[in-house]
Design an enzyme around this catalytic site. Structure first.
Site, PDB file in Angstrom:
ATOM      1  N   LYS A  53      21.512  72.571  18.335  1.00 13.54           N
ATOM      2  CA  LYS A  53      20.907  73.459  19.439  1.00 13.54           C
ATOM      3  C   LYS A  53      19.527  73.210  19.472  1.00 13.54           C
ATOM      4  O   LYS A  53      18.924  72.723  20.703  1.00 13.54           O
ATOM      5  CB  LYS A  53      21.369  74.684  19.475  1.00 13.54           C
ATOM      6  CG  LYS A  53      22.837  75.246  19.599  1.00 13.54           C
ATOM      7  CD  LYS A  53      23.127  76.836  19.483  1.00 13.54           C
ATOM      8  CE  LYS A  53      22.574  77.624  18.408  1.00 13.54           C
ATOM      9  NZ  LYS A  53      23.041  77.146  17.116  1.00 13.54           N
TER      10      LYS A  53
ATOM     11  N   ARG B 210      24.551  85.442  22.157  1.00 13.78           N
ATOM     12  CA  ARG B 210      25.111  85.313  20.818  1.00 13.78           C
ATOM     13  C   ARG B 210      26.502  86.329  20.796  1.00 13.78           C
ATOM     14  O   ARG B 210      27.035  86.452  19.905  1.00 13.78           O
ATOM     15  CB  ARG B 210      24.460  85.510  19.597  1.00 13.78           C
ATOM     16  CG  ARG B 210      24.408  84.239  19.112  1.00 13.78           C
ATOM     17  CD  ARG B 210      23.288  84.490  17.771  1.00 13.78           C
ATOM     18  NE  ARG B 210      23.187  83.585  16.736  1.00 13.78           N
ATOM     19  CZ  ARG B 210      22.478  82.706  16.543  1.00 13.78           C
ATOM     20  NH1 ARG B 210      21.505  82.316  17.471  1.00 13.78           N
ATOM     21  NH2 ARG B 210      22.388  81.995  15.412  1.00 13.78           N
TER      22      ARG B 210
ATOM     23  N   ARG C 191      19.321  70.340   5.371  1.00 14.02           N
ATOM     24  CA  ARG C 191      17.901  71.082   5.951  1.00 14.02           C
ATOM     25  C   ARG C 191      17.525  72.023   5.210  1.00 14.02           C
ATOM     26  O   ARG C 191      16.160  72.043   5.028  1.00 14.02           O
ATOM     27  CB  ARG C 191      18.317  71.447   7.328  1.00 14.02           C
ATOM     28  CG  ARG C 191      17.023  72.183   8.144  1.00 14.02           C
ATOM     29  CD  ARG C 191      17.349  72.764   9.454  1.00 14.02           C
ATOM     30  NE  ARG C 191      18.097  73.954   9.441  1.00 14.02           N
ATOM     31  CZ  ARG C 191      18.569  74.626  10.358  1.00 14.02           C
ATOM     32  NH1 ARG C 191      18.466  74.257  11.686  1.00 14.02           N
ATOM     33  NH2 ARG C 191      19.065  75.995  10.141  1.00 14.02           N
TER      34      ARG C 191
ATOM     35  N   ARG D 187      14.037  77.672   5.046  1.00 21.59           N
ATOM     36  CA  ARG D 187      14.511  78.713   5.701  1.00 21.59           C
ATOM     37  C   ARG D 187      15.438  79.279   4.721  1.00 21.59           C
ATOM     38  O   ARG D 187      16.004  79.068   4.000  1.00 21.59           O
ATOM     39  CB  ARG D 187      15.419  78.279   6.848  1.00 21.59           C
ATOM     40  CG  ARG D 187      14.612  78.353   8.242  1.00 21.59           C
ATOM     41  CD  ARG D 187      15.682  77.507   9.239  1.00 21.59           C
ATOM     42  NE  ARG D 187      16.705  78.425   9.621  1.00 21.59           N
ATOM     43  CZ  ARG D 187      17.533  78.515  10.800  1.00 21.59           C
ATOM     44  NH1 ARG D 187      16.873  77.491  11.862  1.00 21.59           N
ATOM     45  NH2 ARG D 187      18.450  79.172  11.163  1.00 21.59           N
TER      46      ARG D 187
ATOM     47  N   ARG E 166      26.939  83.181   8.131  1.00 23.42           N
ATOM     48  CA  ARG E 166      26.476  82.746   9.320  1.00 23.42           C
ATOM     49  C   ARG E 166      27.784  82.355  10.327  1.00 23.42           C
ATOM     50  O   ARG E 166      27.854  82.488  11.634  1.00 23.42           O
ATOM     51  CB  ARG E 166      25.368  81.687   9.438  1.00 23.42           C
ATOM     52  CG  ARG E 166      23.969  82.611   9.310  1.00 23.42           C
ATOM     53  CD  ARG E 166      22.968  81.437   8.723  1.00 23.42           C
ATOM     54  NE  ARG E 166      22.595  80.507   9.810  1.00 23.42           N
ATOM     55  CZ  ARG E 166      21.944  79.344   9.675  1.00 23.42           C
ATOM     56  NH1 ARG E 166      21.715  79.092   8.184  1.00 23.42           N
ATOM     57  NH2 ARG E 166      21.532  78.724  10.589  1.00 23.42           N
TER      58      ARG E 166
HETATM   59  P1  AP5 Z   1      19.713  72.136  14.604  1.00 20.98           P
HETATM   60  O1  AP5 Z   1      19.310  71.427  15.808  1.00 20.98           O
HETATM   61  O2  AP5 Z   1      18.610  73.003  13.877  1.00 20.98           O
HETATM   62  O3  AP5 Z   1      20.913  73.057  14.799  1.00 20.98           O
HETATM   63  P2  AP5 Z   1      20.968  74.669  15.473  1.00 20.98           P
HETATM   64  O4  AP5 Z   1      22.177  74.780  16.228  1.00 20.98           O
HETATM   65  O5  AP5 Z   1      19.547  74.910  16.235  1.00 20.98           O
HETATM   66  O6  AP5 Z   1      21.002  75.410  14.054  1.00 20.98           O
HETATM   67  P3  AP5 Z   1      20.336  76.639  13.833  1.00 20.98           P
HETATM   68  O7  AP5 Z   1      20.335  76.847  12.138  1.00 20.98           O
HETATM   69  O8  AP5 Z   1      18.950  76.825  14.405  1.00 20.98           O
HETATM   70  O9  AP5 Z   1      21.203  77.513  14.527  1.00 20.98           O
HETATM   71  P4  AP5 Z   1      21.564  79.196  14.138  1.00 20.98           P
HETATM   72  O10 AP5 Z   1      22.211  79.315  15.414  1.00 20.98           O
HETATM   73  O11 AP5 Z   1      22.016  79.528  12.847  1.00 20.98           O
HETATM   74  O12 AP5 Z   1      20.209  79.741  13.975  1.00 20.98           O
HETATM   75  P5  AP5 Z   1      19.095  80.234  14.786  1.00 20.98           P
HETATM   76  O13 AP5 Z   1      17.666  79.970  14.246  1.00 20.98           O
HETATM   77  O14 AP5 Z   1      19.310  80.519  15.991  1.00 20.98           O
HETATM   78  O15 AP5 Z   1      20.237  71.221  13.500  1.00 20.98           O
HETATM   79  C1  AP5 Z   1      20.592  71.694  12.254  1.00 20.98           C
HETATM   80  C2  AP5 Z   1      20.287  70.288  11.234  1.00 20.98           C
HETATM   81  O16 AP5 Z   1      21.122  69.391  11.538  1.00 20.98           O
HETATM   82  C3  AP5 Z   1      18.926  69.737  11.328  1.00 20.98           C
HETATM   83  O17 AP5 Z   1      18.436  69.389  10.179  1.00 20.98           O
HETATM   84  C4  AP5 Z   1      19.039  68.743  12.205  1.00 20.98           C
HETATM   85  O18 AP5 Z   1      17.981  67.719  12.236  1.00 20.98           O
HETATM   86  C5  AP5 Z   1      20.244  68.012  11.775  1.00 20.98           C
HETATM   87  N1  AP5 Z   1      21.252  67.477  13.084  1.00 20.98           N
HETATM   88  C6  AP5 Z   1      21.090  67.721  14.264  1.00 20.98           C
HETATM   89  N2  AP5 Z   1      21.764  67.036  14.902  1.00 20.98           N
HETATM   90  C7  AP5 Z   1      22.320  66.035  14.053  1.00 20.98           C
HETATM   91  C8  AP5 Z   1      23.210  64.848  14.231  1.00 20.98           C
HETATM   92  N3  AP5 Z   1      23.636  64.765  15.693  1.00 20.98           N
HETATM   93  N4  AP5 Z   1      23.572  64.436  13.282  1.00 20.98           N
HETATM   94  C9  AP5 Z   1      23.032  64.784  12.153  1.00 20.98           C
HETATM   95  N5  AP5 Z   1      22.100  65.662  11.926  1.00 20.98           N
HETATM   96  C10 AP5 Z   1      21.898  66.561  12.917  1.00 20.98           C
HETATM   97  O19 AP5 Z   1      19.128  82.083  14.280  1.00 20.98           O
HETATM   98  C11 AP5 Z   1      18.981  82.390  12.761  1.00 20.98           C
HETATM   99  C12 AP5 Z   1      19.251  83.850  12.749  1.00 20.98           C
HETATM  100  O20 AP5 Z   1      18.451  84.715  13.683  1.00 20.98           O
HETATM  101  C13 AP5 Z   1      20.871  84.179  13.035  1.00 20.98           C
HETATM  102  O21 AP5 Z   1      21.527  84.046  11.946  1.00 20.98           O
HETATM  103  C14 AP5 Z   1      20.558  85.938  13.190  1.00 20.98           C
HETATM  104  O22 AP5 Z   1      20.421  86.475  12.186  1.00 20.98           O
HETATM  105  C15 AP5 Z   1      19.268  85.791  14.193  1.00 20.98           C
HETATM  106  N6  AP5 Z   1      19.462  85.544  15.592  1.00 20.98           N
HETATM  107  C16 AP5 Z   1      19.069  84.444  16.071  1.00 20.98           C
HETATM  108  N7  AP5 Z   1      19.281  84.760  17.600  1.00 20.98           N
HETATM  109  C17 AP5 Z   1      20.035  85.931  17.629  1.00 20.98           C
HETATM  110  C18 AP5 Z   1      20.646  86.456  18.751  1.00 20.98           C
HETATM  111  N8  AP5 Z   1      20.718  85.876  19.693  1.00 20.98           N
HETATM  112  N9  AP5 Z   1      21.303  87.635  18.541  1.00 20.98           N
HETATM  113  C19 AP5 Z   1      21.469  88.007  16.947  1.00 20.98           C
HETATM  114  N10 AP5 Z   1      20.601  87.556  15.973  1.00 20.98           N
HETATM  115  C20 AP5 Z   1      20.108  86.289  16.170  1.00 20.98           C
END
Ligand code: AP5
Length: 191
Positions: free
Chosen positions: A14, A89, A128, A134, A145
């Site tokens: 994402k 979410r 990552r 992180r 997660r």
């Molecule tokens: P990346 O692009 O970082 O993926 P992502 O989907 O953004 O992953 P996140 O870890 O950021 O998602 P998440 O939903 O767990 O975390 P968030 O920060 O929202 O890609 C991942 C890796 O893969 C990278 O290294 C990238 O380079 C690689 N990659 C990408 N595309 C690729 C490809 N095609 N091929 C190979 N490699 C690739 O949330 C974190 C925490 O915050 C949650 O656990 C929760 O506690 C809290 N939180 C956030 N939002 C909310 C909400 N709305 N409600 C409640 N709690 C929330």
């Protein structure tokens, strides 16, 4: 205005794809994960509270994130549109977002859901974690997660399917290939 939700499990790309979409379509990026991490780094009361949940791989309570989104929308009144990354979410968050946007007469236009298998998600996040610093990128928390995603977040895709807003996109392949598929879906919607 054009409002897009980029939806998918942890590690589905994402954040990576949001960067490309923002550049091409000139949208404002709202990532609840990024906002929460910045609150944690600043040591704000919200950040201290959120960290307890994030470090365990659990979702932060709905009322906290909904309040954050409402402020972000108010801070950006005259924009071409928003890309929501990592939000909504839960179904409660999706309903709250609809209410906030309906109030502004600018509903969600399209929800793009990235489909990536669990083994690939884990490989990406562990890899990552070796460089990101992180606190939630380790095997134990990644498993939690993904579990939290299945329990609370995947019903959000049914919510948008019922509203005819959901498009599923193959999220495995190169970043460029996936971006091409996302662009195709956005362009088809805009035309
Ligand atoms: P990346 O692009 O970082 O993926 P992502 O989907 O953004 O992953 P996140 O870890 O950021 O998602 P998440 O939903 O767990 O975390 P968030 O920060 O929202 O890609 C991942 C890796 O893969 C990278 O290294 C990238 O380079 C690689 N990659 C990408 N595309 C690729 C490809 N095609 N091929 C190979 N490699 C690739 O949330 C974190 C925490 O915050 C949650 O656990 C929760 O506690 C809290 N939180 C956030 N939002 C909310 C909400 N709305 N409600 C409640 N709690 C929330």
């Amino acid at each position: 205005m054009f409002n897009l939700v980029l939806f998918g499990p942890p590690g589905s790309g994402k954040g990576t794809q949001s960067t490309n979409i923002i550049d091409k379509y000139n949208l404002v990026h709202i990532s609840t994960g990024d906002i929460l991490r910045s609150e944690v780094n600043n040591g704000s009361p919200l950040g201290v509270e959120a960290k307890k949940y994030m470090d365990q791989g659990m979702l932060v309570p709905d009322e906290v994130v909904i309040g954050m989104i409402s402020s972000k929308l108010d801070e950006n009144p005259d924009v071409k549109g928003f890309i929501f990354d990592g939000f909504p979410r839960t179904v409660a968050q999706a309903e709250a977002l609809d209410n906030l946007l309906d109030f502004k007469n600018n509903p969600i236009d399209i929800v793009l859901s990235l489909l990536v298998g669990e083994a690939e998600l884990k490989t990406r996040l562990i890899s990552r974690g070796e460089s990101s610093g992180r606190s939630d990128d380790n095997e134990e928390v990644i498993t939690k997660r993904i579990k939290e995603y299945h329990a609370k977040t995947s019903p959000v895709s049914d919510y948008y399917k019922r509203n005819n807003k959901l498009s599923e996109i193959k999220g495995e392949g190169t970043v460029e290939q996936i971006f091409a598929l996302l662009s195709e879906a956005i362009d088809a919607h805009i035309e």
